[in-house]
Design an enzyme around this catalytic site. Structure first.
Site, PDB file in Angstrom:
ATOM      1  CB  CYS A 247      -0.940   0.007   1.196  1.00  0.00           C
ATOM      2  SG  CYS A 247      -0.066  -0.005   2.764  1.00  0.00           S
TER       3      CYS A 247
ATOM      4  CB  CYS B 153      -3.331  -1.068   9.030  1.00  0.00           C
ATOM      5  SG  CYS B 153      -4.223  -1.170   7.469  1.00  0.00           S
TER       6      CYS B 153
HETATM    7 FE1  FES Z   1      -1.596   0.113   4.282  1.00  0.00          FE
HETATM    8 FE2  FES Z   1      -3.363   0.634   6.055  1.00  0.00          FE
HETATM    9  S1  FES Z   1      -3.695   0.403   3.936  1.00  0.00           S
HETATM   10  S2  FES Z   1      -1.268   0.494   6.354  1.00  0.00           S
END
Ligand code: FES
Length: 123
Positions: A33, A102
């Site tokens: 991400c 996360c």
């Molecule tokens: Fe990557 Fe939350 S979407 S840390």
């Protein structure tokens, strides 16, 4: 979707910012991400007396950072080492399955900060 605790820590994050007097710093990123979390700890005689964070990431990552910095204050390094992504998610009354990574970021950044502190002591 998100628990009240997650929303609370996301909209009103605790312990945001840099800590120039930190003696342990941990940075962890997620290549998928692209989010990055930096955790600062100030350790005194084996106890974490203060913690702060800087996170460039999603709402869950910010809530996790806020929670982990709150949790570790007053803990010994041993106690803080036992914090896992599961215990972090639990402290936030759960995270949606697709957001569990996360909380991983929070646990890993914290463990790196502890390792950084221990490393610095040996020099
Ligand atoms: Fe990557 Fe939350 S979407 S840390």
């Amino acid at each position: 979707m998100y628990s009240e605790k997650v929303m609370d820590h996301f909209t009103n994050p605790r312990n945001v910012g840099e800590m120039p007097e930190a003696n342990g710093i941990g940075v962890e990123g997620n290549p998928v991400c692209g989010d990055v979390m930096k955790i600062y700890i100030k350790v005194n005689e084996d106890k974490i007396v203060d913690a702060k964070f800087q996170t460039f990431g999603c709402g869950a990552a910010i809530a996790v950072s806020s929670m982990v910095t709150e949790m570790v204050k007053g803990m010994t390094l041993d106690e803080a080492s036992k914090i896992t992504k599961a215990s972090l998610a639990e402290a936030l009354d759960g995270l949606p399955p697709q957001k569990m990574h996360c909380s991983n970021l929070g646990a890993d950044a914290l463990h790196k900060a502890i390792a950084d502190y221990k490393n610095k002591q040996q020099k």
